[in-house]
Design a protein around this motif. Structure first.
Motif, PDB file in Angstrom:
ATOM      1  N   GLY A   1       0.808  -1.315   0.011  1.00 37.05           N
ATOM      2  CA  GLY A   1       0.022  -0.104   0.085  1.00 37.05           C
ATOM      3  C   GLY A   1       0.799   1.449  -0.173  1.00 37.05           C
ATOM      4  O   GLY A   1       1.857   1.277   0.857  1.00 37.05           O
ATOM      5  N   GLY A   2       0.502   2.286  -0.798  1.00 41.85           N
ATOM      6  CA  GLY A   2       1.142   3.415  -0.579  1.00 41.85           C
ATOM      7  C   GLY A   2       2.483   3.417  -1.763  1.00 41.85           C
ATOM      8  O   GLY A   2       3.089   4.192  -1.828  1.00 41.85           O
ATOM      9  N   ARG A   3       2.583   2.554  -2.450  1.00 44.00           N
ATOM     10  CA  ARG A   3       3.851   2.377  -3.206  1.00 44.00           C
ATOM     11  C   ARG A   3       3.571   2.120  -4.896  1.00 44.00           C
ATOM     12  O   ARG A   3       2.730   1.325  -4.965  1.00 44.00           O
ATOM     13  N   GLY A   4       4.165   3.014  -5.589  1.00 41.01           N
ATOM     14  CA  GLY A   4       3.756   2.849  -6.868  1.00 41.01           C
ATOM     15  C   GLY A   4       4.068   1.538  -7.659  1.00 41.01           C
ATOM     16  O   GLY A   4       5.415   0.955  -7.315  1.00 41.01           O
TER      17      GLY A   4
ATOM     18  N   ASP B   1      14.800   5.828  -4.874  1.00 43.03           N
ATOM     19  CA  ASP B   1      14.206   4.453  -5.122  1.00 43.03           C
ATOM     20  C   ASP B   1      15.491   3.708  -5.609  1.00 43.03           C
ATOM     21  O   ASP B   1      15.856   2.614  -5.309  1.00 43.03           O
ATOM     22  N   LEU B   2      16.231   4.160  -6.464  1.00 49.03           N
ATOM     23  CA  LEU B   2      17.579   3.838  -6.872  1.00 49.03           C
ATOM     24  C   LEU B   2      18.566   3.601  -5.975  1.00 49.03           C
ATOM     25  O   LEU B   2      19.184   2.326  -5.674  1.00 49.03           O
ATOM     26  N   HIS B   3      18.788   4.328  -5.088  1.00 50.71           N
ATOM     27  CA  HIS B   3      19.913   4.219  -4.058  1.00 50.71           C
ATOM     28  C   HIS B   3      19.537   3.324  -2.959  1.00 50.71           C
ATOM     29  O   HIS B   3      20.134   2.531  -2.284  1.00 50.71           O
ATOM     30  N   ALA B   4      17.892   3.272  -2.694  1.00 52.64           N
ATOM     31  CA  ALA B   4      17.296   2.145  -1.674  1.00 52.64           C
ATOM     32  C   ALA B   4      17.561   0.795  -2.332  1.00 52.64           C
ATOM     33  O   ALA B   4      18.017  -0.074  -1.537  1.00 52.64           O
TER      34      ALA B   4
ATOM     35  N   LEU C   1      10.933  -1.666 -10.191  1.00 51.02           N
ATOM     36  CA  LEU C   1      12.191  -1.343 -10.481  1.00 51.02           C
ATOM     37  C   LEU C   1      13.300  -1.516  -9.192  1.00 51.02           C
ATOM     38  O   LEU C   1      14.233  -1.978  -9.445  1.00 51.02           O
ATOM     39  N   GLY C   2      12.725  -1.304  -8.141  1.00 52.58           N
ATOM     40  CA  GLY C   2      13.423  -1.554  -6.969  1.00 52.58           C
ATOM     41  C   GLY C   2      13.884  -3.219  -6.861  1.00 52.58           C
ATOM     42  O   GLY C   2      14.831  -3.460  -6.510  1.00 52.58           O
ATOM     43  N   GLN C   3      12.922  -3.939  -7.239  1.00 46.85           N
ATOM     44  CA  GLN C   3      13.412  -5.451  -7.109  1.00 46.85           C
ATOM     45  C   GLN C   3      14.421  -5.831  -8.199  1.00 46.85           C
ATOM     46  O   GLN C   3      15.064  -6.653  -7.960  1.00 46.85           O
TER      47      GLN C   3
END
Length: 519
Positions: free
Chosen positions: A308-311, A353-356, A317-319
């Protein structure tokens, strides 16, 4: 008195005004007294009517414990901790229960046997506190397992300690290992698999594969997690086949383990997907996140539905970036080092997002060079917390000395409010520079007029983690100081008490260590 025992119980529950047992007469008060008299007679009658039980077989003898006994002073200290001495902290008195895990670890490391008379109390504490269970059971030794066979409340010890003992015994004997794997309790099988992964990773994997299809889904997940120990490219075929497992959690764990193998086929597939999303332009890094999650991505462990709350696009991309080998990015960005890559601007607000995702990949792949790059300089303005969330996992990748040095510089530059989790991953006892930085930061907080309970978490860590040799440095701060002009009323007296308790605890830890020395 003619009433049955059930009649008496019914009257006691309902009250003699509503229901009187037969033979009880008089007013309400007399009836109540008559009921109690009748109950006393009934208890005697029931006890007198019991027949003695048949004597069962005597329990087997406990296995011998060849370890040397505790020194007398250490035994008395343990008895005090287990029986409630120091349970309630008052004033400047140390909390002995908070020091019990450290005491147990030290006693275990020095090879002492637990006093037999204290084994029941030790088992009770181990049942209540899982944080010290491993050390408590190892210190308690074989006699504790013997007691656990006789008391159902201590059966956890058979699942924990018994499994480890059985695994150690079977690990060196292929036939015994096979029997334990086929017939053992679940905890014993997990312990055996973990033990074998340390000594014979391939043998452990073959043992797991022999029964894999017949295992329950929740058991397969635990067994899969045990493969983290000794993970190597030789595990890839088994893990690749597990990507088609019936359980989504098993598939996800298999994909995570494969992504931790940079040479695996899955890591290559994820790297290709990540490269197609992230590139370097003239103005910085550009990101084109996926527009869909296809079946091939899902098979490789990408969860299609975001929390919830995540696009969706940022979630996918993060995965992909998290599962791609970190070696992908120097190749993608013209041979740049991790520090240079992290310093590049990321366009269109994709940097968080990329750095995380790079942080998660670094933790998964245990890459110290990327951990240093992402952590940055500890004294930099604002520190790393705002940029990467919790840096403790990245710090845990670094060598212990480097980790302590980084955290000490961070504390000196930014104080303690953001440092609690970082302090928790530093080796105990804290190094001298780190200990000084923490004590100095506490002193600064006192001078600023804050209340000490705002730093109670750090104080608790300091009591357990500061080198006991720091006691005299802390003692200098225990004297009551003047109230700062804009400070909280009475804060100075509270700080004085807190520093006195910290000093007393450090001195007690030094004494406890001396008590555990061989006579």
């Amino acid at each position: 008195m003619d009433g049955t025992w059930e009649d008496l119980v019914g009257s006691a529950l309902l009250g003699t005004e509503r229901r009187r047992p037969s033979g009880v007469v008089g007013d309400a008060q007399e009836a109540a007294v008559g009921l109690l008299d009748a109950a006393a007679v009934g208890v005697v009658r029931r006890r007198a009517g019991l027949r003695p039980g048949v004597a069962g077989p005597r329990p087997r003898a406990a296995a011998p414990d060849p370890r040397p006994p505790l020194p007398g002073s250490a035994r008395r200290r343990l008895e005090m901790m287990l029986t409630g001495g120091g349970r309630n902290r008052q004033g400047t008195a140390p909390n002995l229960l908070e020091l019990l895990p450290q005491w147990l670890a030290t006693a275990r490391a020095r090879g002492y046997a637990a006093p037999p008379a204290l084994l029941p109390a030790l088992l009770d504490v181990a049942r209540a506190r899982t944080d010290l269970r491993a050390d408590a059971l190892a210190f308690a030794g074989p006699r504790a397992l013997w007691l656990a066979e006789l008391n159902p409340e201590w059966k956890f010890a058979l699942r924990s300690g018994g499994g480890a003992v059985g695994a150690r015994t079977a690990a060196g004997d292929a036939a015994a290992a096979g029997r334990l794997w086929e017939e053992g309790l679940f905890a014993e099988r997990v312990a055996l698999l973990t033990r074998l992964r340390q000594t014979d990773p391939s043998g452990a994997r073959e043992l797991l594969a022999s029964t894999w299809r017949s295992e329950r889904a929740e058991d397969r997940l635990m067994f899969m997690d045990a493969l983290r120990t000794g993970l190597s490219p030789a595990d890839e075929p088994f893990l690749e086949s597990s990507l088609a497992d019936r359980s989504r959690n098993v598939r996800s764990t298999a994909a995570e383990l494969l992504s931790a193998l940079p040479s695996s086929a899955l890591a290559g597939r994820m790297a290709a997907r990540a490269r197609s999303c992230v590139s370097l332009g003239p103005d910085g890094i550009t990101v084109e996140a996926p527009y869909a999650c296809d079946a091939a991505m899902e098979r490789d462990g990408v969860a299609a539905k975001p929390p919830g709350g995540r696009g969706e696009r940022s979630w996918w991309l993060g995965q992909l970036v998290e599962a791609a080998p970190l070696s992908t990015w120097p190749e993608r960005f013209g041979g740049r080092t991790p520090e240079q890559i992290v310093a590049l601007p990321v366009l269109d607000d994709w940097q968080p997002d990329l750095h995380a995702a790079w942080c998660r990949a670094t933790v998964r792949q245990r890459d110290a060079a990327w951990a240093r790059a992402l952590l940055g300089t500890p004294s930099a303005r604002g520190g790393p917390v705002a940029a990467i969330g919790d840096p403790a996992k990245l710090l845990a990748i670094l060598p212990a000395d480097e980790r302590a040095c980084w955290v000490s510089e961070f504390v000196a530059a930014h104080g303690l409010p953001e440092a609690f989790q970082m302090l928790g991953v530093c080796a105990v006892p804290w190094s001298a520079p780190l200990g000084r930085a923490v004590v100095d930061a506490l002193d600064i907080a006192r001078d600023g007029g804050s209340y000490p309970w705002s730093f109670s978490g750090v104080m608790g860590l300091a009591e357990r983690c500061l080198d006991p040799g720091s006691a005299e440095q802390v003692a200098l701060l225990s004297a009551a100081a003047e109230e700062p002009p804009n400070g909280s009323p009475g804060a100075s007296a509270y700080w004085s008490e807190a520093f006195q308790r910290l000093t007393a605890t450090l001195r007690l830890r030094a004494l406890m260590s001396e008590e555990l020395e061989a006579p």
